[in-house]
Design a protein around this motif. Structure first.
Motif, short mmCIF file in Angstrom:
data_model
loop_
_atom_site.label_atom_id
_atom_site.label_comp_id
_atom_site.label_asym_id
_atom_site.label_seq_id
_atom_site.Cartn_x
_atom_site.Cartn_y
_atom_site.Cartn_z
N LEU A 110 0.98 35.49 3.75
CA LEU A 110 2.14 34.31 3.29
C LEU A 110 3.29 34.29 4.20
O LEU A 110 4.02 35.51 4.23
N LEU A 111 3.55 32.93 4.56
CA LEU A 111 4.74 32.96 5.54
C LEU A 111 5.89 32.01 5.00
O LEU A 111 5.53 31.04 4.21
N ASN A 112 6.93 32.11 5.36
CA ASN A 112 8.16 31.60 5.40
C ASN A 112 8.36 31.57 3.71
O ASN A 112 8.47 30.60 3.09
N CYS A 113 8.43 32.84 3.13
CA CYS A 113 8.54 32.84 1.53
C CYS A 113 10.04 32.99 1.54
O CYS A 113 10.95 33.36 2.22
N SER A 114 10.48 32.23 0.11
CA SER A 114 11.91 32.71 -0.07
C SER A 114 12.10 33.81 -0.65
O SER A 114 11.38 34.55 -0.94
N ILE A 115 13.49 34.19 -0.82
CA ILE A 115 13.97 35.43 -1.28
C ILE A 115 13.48 35.49 -2.89
O ILE A 115 13.77 36.44 -3.47
N ASP A 116 13.39 34.37 -3.56
CA ASP A 116 12.96 34.32 -4.95
C ASP A 116 11.50 34.52 -5.05
O ASP A 116 11.01 34.43 -6.04
N SER A 117 10.56 34.68 -4.13
CA SER A 117 9.30 34.73 -4.21
C SER A 117 8.95 36.09 -5.16
O SER A 117 9.27 36.86 -4.93
N PRO A 118 7.76 35.76 -6.00
CA PRO A 118 7.39 36.84 -6.99
C PRO A 118 6.98 38.22 -5.86
O PRO A 118 7.10 39.03 -6.51
N VAL A 119 6.42 37.62 -4.88
CA VAL A 119 5.73 38.93 -3.97
C VAL A 119 6.90 39.88 -3.46
O VAL A 119 6.60 40.74 -3.01
#
Length: 300
Positions: free
Chosen positions: A129-138
């Motif tokens: 998974l790329l370019n995830c936000s800091i709020d991403s569940p993972v």
């Protein structure tokens, strides 16, 4: 006056009788033989291109164009690059998937529940998974879903791949990424994951110390072959299939086989419904009747 049948007439009667008996012995399934290839890719059990061939668990999962085979899922059609029947694996390529050399629009990969149960992505297939936000569940509550991928890092991806370098340039830093399994994407869409892109690689256990430019991009699926007696069916000249209404297993006989006994009911654990078995004893009885009639007429 005696009305004797000539030897030639008796011979014709015998041939006609055998012909009628053999016509009854040919199963209706021989009118639609199962295709055995699509382009250069062999199509063997448990897979098939026609409904009624192969194993019922895999029905309607494949589509064949003139030269290319595609695997159908709810999220699209994926080109089948190869099938290894010995290792029981199949390699897919998603033309809409981002790779180290090309950045594609947002895209999800989703399989049906049946597909993910009987032909799931292999254990050595990793989804990134790329370019995830800091709020991403993972990266928060479900951060345990991300794992170490042979020592590789997000910085390595954003710095070593031309396609992913844009994420680094946009933020002047390395946005979070996540190395995970298909189950993560199965239960959470890309929107829920709050990551803009994904890529996938296989043979991950051989990629330690190998840069992302040399990774093998694609999705490898693993399948199992149901043990239904197909080996015995194949040895008898038949092809494994099933009834399209009841999904009862069938041993489909080839119209080119010259043995109706070999491709008949009772092969292994196969349920050979619909395959007609015409014992040779029936032919012998018919021949005896013809000879008997000849003798009776000759005595009149």
């Amino acid at each position: 006056m005696h009305h004797l049948l000539t030897p030639f007439t008796i011979f014709k009667l015998i041939l006609l009788t055998l012909h009628l008996q053999l016509l009854q012995a040919i199963p209706i399934h021989t009118l639609s033989p199962c295709k055995t290839s699509c382009g250069t890719i062999p199509i063997n059990y448990p897979f098939s291109l026609e409904d009624g061939c192969g194993a019922p668990q895999f029905r309607n999962m494949f589509n064949c164009t003139t030269t290319e085979l595609f695997f159908q899922t709810p999220s699209g059609s994926y080109k089948v690059q190869s099938i290894d029947y010995n290792k029981k694996s199949m390699v897919l390529y998603d033309p809409s998937m981002s790779t180290c050399s090309i950045l594609q629009p947002h895209h999800d990969f989703l399989m049906t529940d049946i597909q993910s149960a009987i032909i799931p992505p292999s254990q050595d297939t990793v989804f990134v998974l790329l370019n995830c936000s800091i709020d991403s569940p993972v990266l928060n509550h479900y951060k345990y879903l991300c794992f170490n991928f042979e020592g590789h890092t997000c910085d390595e991806l954003y710095g070593g791949c031309n396609a992913f370098r844009v994420f680094h340039l946009m933020t002047n830093s390395s946005p979070p990424c996540c190395f995970t399994s298909y189950n993560t994407m199965k239960f959470m869409s890309m929107n829920i994951l709050d990551c803009t892109h994904y890529t996938s690689v296989f043979n991950s256990d051989k990629l330690r110390g190998v840069g992302p430019l040399d990774w093998v991009y694609g999705i490898k699926l693993s399948f199992s072959v149901p043990d239904t007696g197909c080996e015995s069916c194949g040895q008898s000249g038949g092809i494994c299939g099933f009834d399209t209404e009841t999904e009862a297993l069938l041993c489909l006989c080839s119209s080119f086989t010259n043995s109706t006994r070999g491709c008949a009911a009772g092969t292994g654990s196969m349920i050979s419904e619909g395959v007609y078995n015409a014992p040779w004893t029936r032919h012998q009885v018919v021949l005896l009747v013809v000879v008997f009639l000849h003798m009776v007429i000759g005595l009149l």
